[in-house]
Scaffold this active site. Structure first.
Site, PDB file in Angstrom:
ATOM      1  N   LEU A   1       0.762  -1.265  -0.045  1.00 30.32           N
ATOM      2  CA  LEU A   1      -0.035   0.072   0.044  1.00 30.32           C
ATOM      3  C   LEU A   1       0.968   1.455  -0.003  1.00 30.32           C
ATOM      4  CD1 LEU A   1      -2.747  -1.092   2.445  1.00 30.32           C
ATOM      5  CD2 LEU A   1      -3.282  -0.348   0.301  1.00 30.32           C
TER       6      LEU A   1
ATOM      7  N   ASP B   1      14.041   4.827  11.543  1.00 30.79           N
ATOM      8  CA  ASP B   1      12.898   4.150  12.238  1.00 30.79           C
ATOM      9  C   ASP B   1      11.954   5.303  12.987  1.00 30.79           C
ATOM     10  OD1 ASP B   1      11.129   2.910  13.937  1.00 30.79           O
ATOM     11  OD2 ASP B   1      12.987   1.847  15.198  1.00 30.79           O
TER      12      ASP B   1
ATOM     13  N   TYR C   1      -2.675  -6.393  16.698  1.00 35.35           N
ATOM     14  CA  TYR C   1      -2.895  -5.491  15.729  1.00 35.35           C
ATOM     15  C   TYR C   1      -4.302  -4.728  15.591  1.00 35.35           C
ATOM     16  CZ  TYR C   1      -3.674  -4.745  10.519  1.00 35.35           C
ATOM     17  OH  TYR C   1      -3.903  -3.956   9.457  1.00 35.35           O
TER      18      TYR C   1
ATOM     19  N   LYS D   1      -4.671  -0.882  15.449  1.00 38.94           N
ATOM     20  CA  LYS D   1      -5.429  -0.063  14.643  1.00 38.94           C
ATOM     21  C   LYS D   1      -6.590   0.628  15.267  1.00 38.94           C
ATOM     22  CE  LYS D   1      -3.260  -0.892  11.096  1.00 38.94           C
ATOM     23  NZ  LYS D   1      -2.131   0.185  10.398  1.00 38.94           N
TER      24      LYS D   1
END
Length: 303
Positions: free
Chosen positions: A19, A73, A171, A175
């Site tokens: 993406l 980073d 995750y 998110k």
């Protein structure tokens, strides 16, 4: 192309593949100068190489665009600060920040190690916060100097963050946190000319092509590839452009040819008796309200 981002400078994190690469190329195609950030790590966040970011830079340059690579980073304060500095040093300004970097360490909750929780939170959530913080500090200084920008931030959430996803507790939580961060940033930064939105994309990337192999498979020859990451990028480009004026604090799902405005937590059925309930009374009230409410959407991967 229409030159929608002509004269703008955009930073895209995690832009070496998938993406992020699609977003970087699409922004450049619309006239943006692009800082391509990527550590070049593996799917689980280990290792690292400068190659992926530099290859995207070379793709953009081969098409007549302008781009530079950044290998810092962005989940560290120094790395995030150097990301903003890279845009200012190379192109003299910063207009758009696309936070996209991330990786997976999937486990069921009872098997999820603390290190895997921390690592995913660090890259997804902290890796959104720190670039946003440093970019916002620059834009605030510009606004206070009388040069109010038309700045844009596009964060990357996920359907997992909106609905949950079995085997992805770390995750999903990260998110979901990105959505909360987006809403707060939109409210705080609007006075400085900054708009902040989030997208929850569904596309074929290294992170999804194994986890959701059946739904992410490419179609046969000639068919519309609904899971191509390039399908998500037009919305990201628009949100990252001055054309999206007035749109902030919103979350969009993007998949194939579909764009959906996501409407989050809103008050549903309610009851107020003006006095404290017993536990039994609270339970009776909750069940009555649930009977009048819409059924929740299923968690991804639930059996």
């Amino acid at each position: 192309m229409t030159g929608l981002c002509s004269g703008r400078v955009a930073v895209v994190t995690g832009a070496g593949r998938g993406l992020g690469r699609a977003h970087a190329l699409a922004l450049a195609a619309e006239g943006a100068k692009v800082v391509v950030n990527d550590l070049g790590v593996g799917l689980d966040g280990t290792g690292g190489a400068a190659g992926p970011a530099q290859r995207v830079v070379e793709e953009i340059r081969a098409l007549g665009g302008e781009a530079v690579a950044h290998g810092g980073d962005i989940a560290t304060s120094d790395g995030a600060a150097s990301l903003v500095a890279a845009a200012l040093d190379a192109f003299g300004r910063l207009d758009t920040l696309v936070n996209n970097a991330g990786f997976l360490r999937d486990r069921m909750l009872v098997n999820l190690d603390e290190d895997d929780w921390d690592a995913v939170m660090r890259v997804h959530l902290k890796g959104h916060f720190l670039p946003l913080k440093h970019a916002a500090a620059h834009w605030r200084a510009e606004a206070k100097a009388g040069r109010t920008p038309e700045a844009r931030v596009v964060n990357t959430s996920s359907g997992a963050g909106l609905l949950g996803s079995v085997g992805q507790g770390n995750y999903s939580a990260a998110k979901a946190g990105i959505v909360g961060l987006t809403l707060v940033a939109a409210a705080e930064l609007g006075r400085y000319g900054v708009q902040v939105n989030a997208v929850a994309p569904a596309a074929r990337t290294r992170m999804t092509e194994q986890t959701f192999a059946d739904t992410m498979a490419a179609p046969g020859q000639g068919g519309f590839d609904a899971m191509a990451p390039e399908n998500v990028s037009p919305l990201v480009v628009w949100l990252g452009s001055a054309a999206s004026a007035g749109v902030s604090g919103r979350v969009f799902e993007a998949e194939g040819g579909r764009i959906t405005v996501m409407e989050g937590w809103r008050p549903g059925p309610t009851a107020d008796r003006g006095a404290r309930r017993t536990p039994a009374e609270a339970g009776e009230t909750a069940l009555r309200l649930l009977a009048d409410s819409a059924d929740p959407q299923p968690v991804y991967g639930a059996r």
